[in-house]
Design a protein around this motif. Sequence first.
Motif, short mmCIF file in Angstrom:
data_model
loop_
_atom_site.label_atom_id
_atom_site.label_comp_id
_atom_site.label_asym_id
_atom_site.label_seq_id
_atom_site.Cartn_x
_atom_site.Cartn_y
_atom_site.Cartn_z
N PHE A 2 -30.53 -27.75 -21.46
CA PHE A 2 -30.49 -27.26 -20.08
C PHE A 2 -30.65 -28.38 -19.06
O PHE A 2 -30.28 -28.22 -17.89
N ALA A 3 -31.20 -29.55 -19.47
CA ALA A 3 -31.59 -30.59 -18.52
C ALA A 3 -30.66 -31.78 -18.48
O ALA A 3 -30.73 -32.59 -17.56
N LYS A 4 -29.81 -31.93 -19.47
CA LYS A 4 -28.95 -33.11 -19.55
C LYS A 4 -27.61 -32.68 -20.12
O LYS A 4 -27.56 -31.96 -21.12
N SER A 24 -33.70 -23.95 -13.06
CA SER A 24 -33.58 -24.61 -11.76
C SER A 24 -34.86 -25.32 -11.35
O SER A 24 -34.83 -26.42 -10.81
N ASP A 25 -36.00 -24.71 -11.62
CA ASP A 25 -37.29 -25.32 -11.26
C ASP A 25 -37.50 -26.66 -11.97
O ASP A 25 -38.10 -27.58 -11.40
N LEU A 26 -37.00 -26.77 -13.18
CA LEU A 26 -37.26 -27.97 -13.99
C LEU A 26 -36.26 -29.09 -13.76
O LEU A 26 -36.59 -30.26 -13.97
N ARG A 42 -26.94 -21.19 -15.48
CA ARG A 42 -28.23 -20.94 -16.15
C ARG A 42 -29.41 -21.16 -15.21
O ARG A 42 -30.56 -21.15 -15.66
N ALA A 43 -29.16 -21.33 -13.93
CA ALA A 43 -30.22 -21.73 -13.00
C ALA A 43 -31.42 -20.79 -13.04
O ALA A 43 -32.57 -21.24 -12.99
N ALA A 60 -28.97 -23.55 -7.67
CA ALA A 60 -29.06 -22.11 -7.89
C ALA A 60 -27.69 -21.45 -7.80
O ALA A 60 -27.41 -20.48 -8.53
N ASN A 61 -26.81 -21.95 -6.95
CA ASN A 61 -25.52 -21.33 -6.73
C ASN A 61 -24.43 -21.81 -7.68
O ASN A 61 -23.43 -21.10 -7.88
#
Length: 424
Positions: free
Chosen positions: A234-236, A85-87, A60-61, A55-56
């Motif tokens: 966003f994930a990789k 962030s959740d994902l 894009r969190a 988150a910090n």
Amino acid sequence: MTQTCLDVIKNWQQIPQAQQQGLYRFAHEQDPIIIPNNADVPFRDYLAQTKSLIANRNIRARQPCPILTPVAKELGYNAEQLTVSDLIAPFELKQNNQKRAILLIHGLTDSPFTFHYLAKDLFQQGYNVRTLLLPGHATAPSDLQYVTLKDWQDTVEYAITRTAKDFEQFAILGYSTGAALAIAHVAQHAPSNLKGLALISPASEPHNKHGWLAKWIAKIPFFNWVDKDADLDFAKYESFPWQAAALANDAMAELKLHSLPAHLPLFSAFSEVDTTIDSIANLAMLSRFNSVSKQPQTHILYYYGNANNATAKLPKDYTLITPQCTHHTCDKVIDMSHIGILQPASHPYYGWQGLYRSCSGYLSDIPKYLACKQHPAPLLGERTEQNTRHTAPLQRLTFNPAYDDFTRQLSTFLNSTMSNYVQP
């Protein structure tokens, strides 16, 4: 209206700017990159600390990301609540018992999002499921310049030690560099209640035999990046620093010193045409592990390629399984890629009709890169020179058309290694 992670992917006009300016390549300089590892720390606390770090540091969190995966649904989210962030944060799916567990370890540039389908499949069979986050991941590619191999090893050690304490028996599944880290730890410090090891696209040797040069190139001032991509995924991570290549090469180099415990069952799955990892080196590694095994019949290879080519390099009677593909995309795929095995064709993001396309094979030619991102019928396969010669652009395969068969064979293996099966 707030921009979501899906809006970012659809914005083709942003790609050249994001690539050139590194819009998503650099992390916020907040909080440390590394979480101290202490085996006495409960896993729930580790998860909370890691999510706070994301988150910090990840710019894009907090971006909305309405991809309701099976894991996200199991964790109690709805699509409107979900953020990046959740994902991408590590997670745990808990049964009402401590009988059996699976620890999943992601690979280089990746995040735990890669396990959002497999984890739920395993959870439904009665397993507790845990993931971890390798330091430098799930924030921004720039953070990979400031971590060490020991940071990765310490995190893997914490997760394995903590899981061994928390459950009666467990197995480990490592993907790519995560597989290399799992092998190195298990070879030296296998817990007595570790019952099986699964290696998916395991990183034994790089496909590019000049990988050893990475650590020297990484020391050259202002020469930090192997690839500078748009990083819209966003994930990789799509951009790739030299330091990350150096760390991965060091992780693989360690494997030459190790063999697995003689009684540990082993499941492996990889593609013959992998352009990230040397599949021939993988076969040699499996042969070495099998030669010292006291239970060689418990070693299984699920092989995407010519079975005869594999059996010629494996010990006699090595158990080899070839995929049984029944999905309608089977005849549309040229070959399996390094990154596709863990994702079903139905995946809304990486699947057959998913929003994300892997087109980094064309980074040096932006018109071809954009054509790959937008073509109505790109080719699907591994990023080989032969595949990229075609007139139609190649989308590197990000899903597995034989996913159901793969998970069935993996589950059969895992169930055979652990007793006390508990149906949820």
